[in-house]
Design an enzyme around this catalytic site. Structure first.
Site: not given
Ligand SMILES: *[C@@H]1O[C@H](CO)[C@@H](O)[C@H](O)[C@H]1NC(C)=O
Ligand SMILES: *[C@@H]1O[C@H](CO)[C@@H](O)[C@H](O)[C@H]1NC(C)=O
Ligand SMILES: *[C@@H]1O[C@H](CO)[C@@H](O)[C@H](O)[C@H]1NC(C)=O
Ligand SMILES: *[C@@H]1O[C@H](CO)[C@@H](O)[C@H](O)[C@H]1NC(C)=O
Ligand SMILES: *[C@@H]1O[C@H](CO)[C@@H](O)[C@H](O)[C@H]1NC(C)=O
Ligand SMILES: *[C@@H]1O[C@H](CO)[C@@H](O)[C@H](O)[C@H]1NC(C)=O
Ligand SMILES: *[C@@H]1O[C@H](CO)[C@@H](O)[C@H](O)[C@H]1NC(C)=O
Ligand SMILES: [Ca+2]
Ligand SMILES: [Ca+2]
Length: 601
Positions: A247, A317
């Site tokens: 993330d 990401e």
């Protein structure tokens, strides 16, 4: 995790209402936009499983509830793994499943090596994993490295000054101005609530939180913290996961000298809004790439140690500009997610996808900027953004799925987009997303991510088959009686059946590694050809606008004179098996088709 939404959630359907090609042309001239030169792009032949993988993102609290408490859980997911097999996807990616006070939907983790009790136990996870393996599915976990929940044991010990946790977080005494203590600099947190620094009396210092005050930034300059992150990965690899989706890569490391950030100069932001400043010292730092490289090395070391021949992957990401995103390939990411169909070139504003030219430019920009031999990937929706059907309009669902599955590389689907689920309207009272709840009744909607997170619509029974409970954590979309998987499996033509057909076609060598030539043809048709010596070419056509368009495939090299329809968009009226001559193909408004060459006969 994603930086906060900017003022408007643009990019919704109203933006796409441009239904006159003249107006489009005029707009292009005025805005000076032009098509990037079309070239035939070579695609490297894949040698590892992940290079052609379909990745299916599951939002655990809304996929399937096994025990009737109205909240999705691991046993629910396990019970529905057959759906992934039926659809044809190969990899399951689970959004966070870890213990969390749920201040930010599980992205605030209080223990990285356990399961959120509402979702189940480690035993349930092992069962999920074993079932997935039996079905031939790979499993990837979300890994959220940049911060912990303020309820994490590390933070509690750090506050109390207990070693070795004292320096696990970014602490600073601040500065005293005229006898008043102030934070060390002007950094702002991303939830638009002002300073990124929070004073802790117990420790007599401020801690850094780039996101909510309950999400404490880890100190990545501390080697012990790096070791902890490696140990977390080892823990899950030992249980059998195939990799991680990491993330928010741009955020772990900040400039350690803590300089003030310059003003962004963007209009419309107040002093406490995140975008009031230009985040040059807290985002996209080169040190983040070095940390990624350390994780890559750790993953490869793990594989070398267990010596099981498995390939373990890291997807990353990052909402950032193209050069920053591409750099992740060079530092160990197998696939940095391609968000350019979602966010614009800086990763902040909604992507502009108004015209066929915009679509082709996004495709070619990605392909042309990728390092040699790297694997492309395509993402149209996720848990942070509007659903594909809502953002692009229900007329474009099949066309988007043809792009997603038939362009080269990895395809990433968010659960529910395969049946064309739409955003759900939620009242202010029903809204749960903290990013929306921190606003007010008059303006929460553009900030809320709940509309794309409502329960999966399995069938037309209670709560869409998601739960036996008629009350669910987030409400079920009222359109579930007609829009659900069971119905789409039953009828002859549906979005779902088209997705199955497109995924099936991915095993064709032409789709695996044929060349790519993407262009705009006719009035406004997004067209791309996939070609490979010795194989029939595949051409995908998507009429982007609300007018009939006539086009010719002569712009592509080596396309045979006759083509047949392999898959057709459910609203187009075009039938599978229909034939066309390549010089004249008439496509109704918004129609999308997948064609294959016919040379014999
Ligand atoms: C693609 O591959 C072909 C055949 O190997 C080669 O002739 C051509 O130059 C390559 N094109 C690009 C853009 O690299
Ligand atoms: C400190 O206080 C003095 C007197 O009130 C004032 O003139 C000065 O501007 C203050 N300095 C800062 C940095 O706020
Ligand atoms: C840091 O935390 C915020 C808020 O959850 C998130 O958006 C950001 O991407 C995180 N960064 C990392 C590397 O986890
Ligand atoms: C990987 O293993 C090598 C050799 O054992 C070691 O030198 C290196 O530090 C390890 N890297 C990581 C990131 O653990
Ligand atoms: C992309 O972002 C990086 C990091 O913020 C910045 O250094 C670079 O100049 C940007 N590049 C472009 C082309 O905007
Ligand atoms: C509910 O779904 C079933 C199976 O998909 C179908 O046979 C039935 O007609 C549907 N009922 C209603 C009321 O839509
Ligand atoms: C497309 O055009 C038709 C006829 O002009 C119109 O009725 C329809 O609403 C349009 N659809 C969209 C999505 O703009
Ligand atoms: Ca449950
Ligand atoms: Ca950080």
């Amino acid at each position: 995790m994603i930086p906060p939404k900017k003022i408007s959630k643009a990019g919704r359907i109203e933006q796409y209402a441009m239904n006159n090609s003249r107006a489009v042309l005029l707009l292009l001239l005025v805005s000076g936009k032009a098509l990037i030169d079309a070239t035939v792009i070579n695609v490297t032949e894949p040698t590892e499983w992940w290079q052609t993988a379909t990745l299916y993102q599951i939002w655990p609290s809304s996929f399937k509830d096994s025990d009737g408490d109205g909240i999705g859980d691991l046993n629910g997911i396990t019970s529905k793994l057959n759906h992934l097999v039926d659809m044809g996807v190969e990899v399951l990616w689970l959004s966070p499943i870890y213990p969390s006070p749920m201040v930010d939907s599980g992205y605030d983790i209080s223990n990285f090596v356990d399961i959120y009790p509402t979702f189940g136990t480690l035993q349930d996870f092992d069962y999920l994993l074993a079932t997935a393996k039996k079905l031939g599915l790979k499993v990837i976990l979300d890994y959220v490295p940049n911060h912990t929940s303020d309820e994490h044991e590390w933070f509690i010990k750090s506050k109390a000054g207990i070693e070795p946790y004292t320096d696990y977080f970014v602490w600073n005494k601040g500065i005293v101005v005229n006898g008043t203590r102030k934070p060390p600099n002007n950094w702002l947190c991303a939830f638009n609530s002002g300073s990124a620094w929070e004073w802790v009396e117990e420790r007599e210092a401020y801690y850094l939180h780039q996101f909510s005050v309950h999400q404490v930034d880890l100190n990545f300059l501390n080697p012990r913290v790096i070791q902890e992150t490696k140990d977390i990965m080892t823990f899950w690899f030992d249980r059998g996961v195939d990799g991680f989706r990491i993330d928010s890569m741009p955020y772990p490391v900040e400039d350690p000298s803590l300089p003030d950030e310059p003003l962004s100069g963007l209009p419309g932001y107040s002093e406490t809004d995140y975008y009031y400043l230009d985040h040059i010292y807290t985002k996209d730092r080169i040190e983040n790439y070095h940390i990624l490289q350390t994780w890559r090395e750790h993953v490869d070391n793990y594989t070398a140690t267990v010596n099981d021949g498995a390939i373990r992957i890291i997807f990353t990401e990052a909402y950032a500009n193209i050069s920053s995103v591409m750099k992740y390939y060079n530092f160990g990411s197998n696939v940095p997610f391609n968000f350019f169909f979602i966010k614009d070139k800086n990763g902040i504003e909604s992507a502009t996808v108004n015209t066929a030219i915009d679509v082709v430019n996004i495709i070619n920009t990605w392909m042309e900027n990728m390092p040699d031999g790297a694997t492309a990937n395509w993402v149209f929706g996720n848990h942070d953004n509007s659903r594909v059907a809502t953002k692009y309009g229900s007329d474009r669902i099949d066309g988007i799925n043809f792009l997603l599955y038939l362009l080269p590389g990895v395809a990433v689907t968010y659960n529910g987009d395969e049946i064309g689920m739409t955003d759900t309207y939620l009242t202010w009272e029903e809204t749960q997303d903290p990013q929306a709840c921190s606003t007010d009744e008059t303006r929460y909607q553009p900030y809320s991510r709940d509309p794309e997170r409502t329960p999966y619509q399995w069938d037309n029974t209670t709560s869409a088959g998601f739960s036996t409970n008629s009350i669910t954590k987030l409400p079920v979309n009222q359109n579930y009686l007609t829009l659900n998987l069971a119905t789409e499996k039953e009828v002859d033509v549906s979005h779902y059946k088209n997705v199955q057909a497109a995924i099936k076609l991915r095993s064709n060598e032409v789709i695996r590694h044929g060349t790519l030539d993407a262009q705009v043809i006719g009035e406004s048709v997004v067209a791309f050809a996939r070609e490979l010596d010795g194989h029939e070419p595949v051409v995908v056509l998507i009429n982007w606008d609300n007018i009939t368009s006539t086009c010719s495939l002569e712009v592509f090299e080596n396309i045979p004179d006759n083509m047949k329809v392999l898959i057709s968009d459910i609203n187009s009226g075009i039938t599978v098996g229909d034939r066309y001559t390549k010089t004249r193909i008439e496509l109704p408004a918004y129609a999308a088709v997948v064609l294959q060459g016919i040379t014999d006969e």
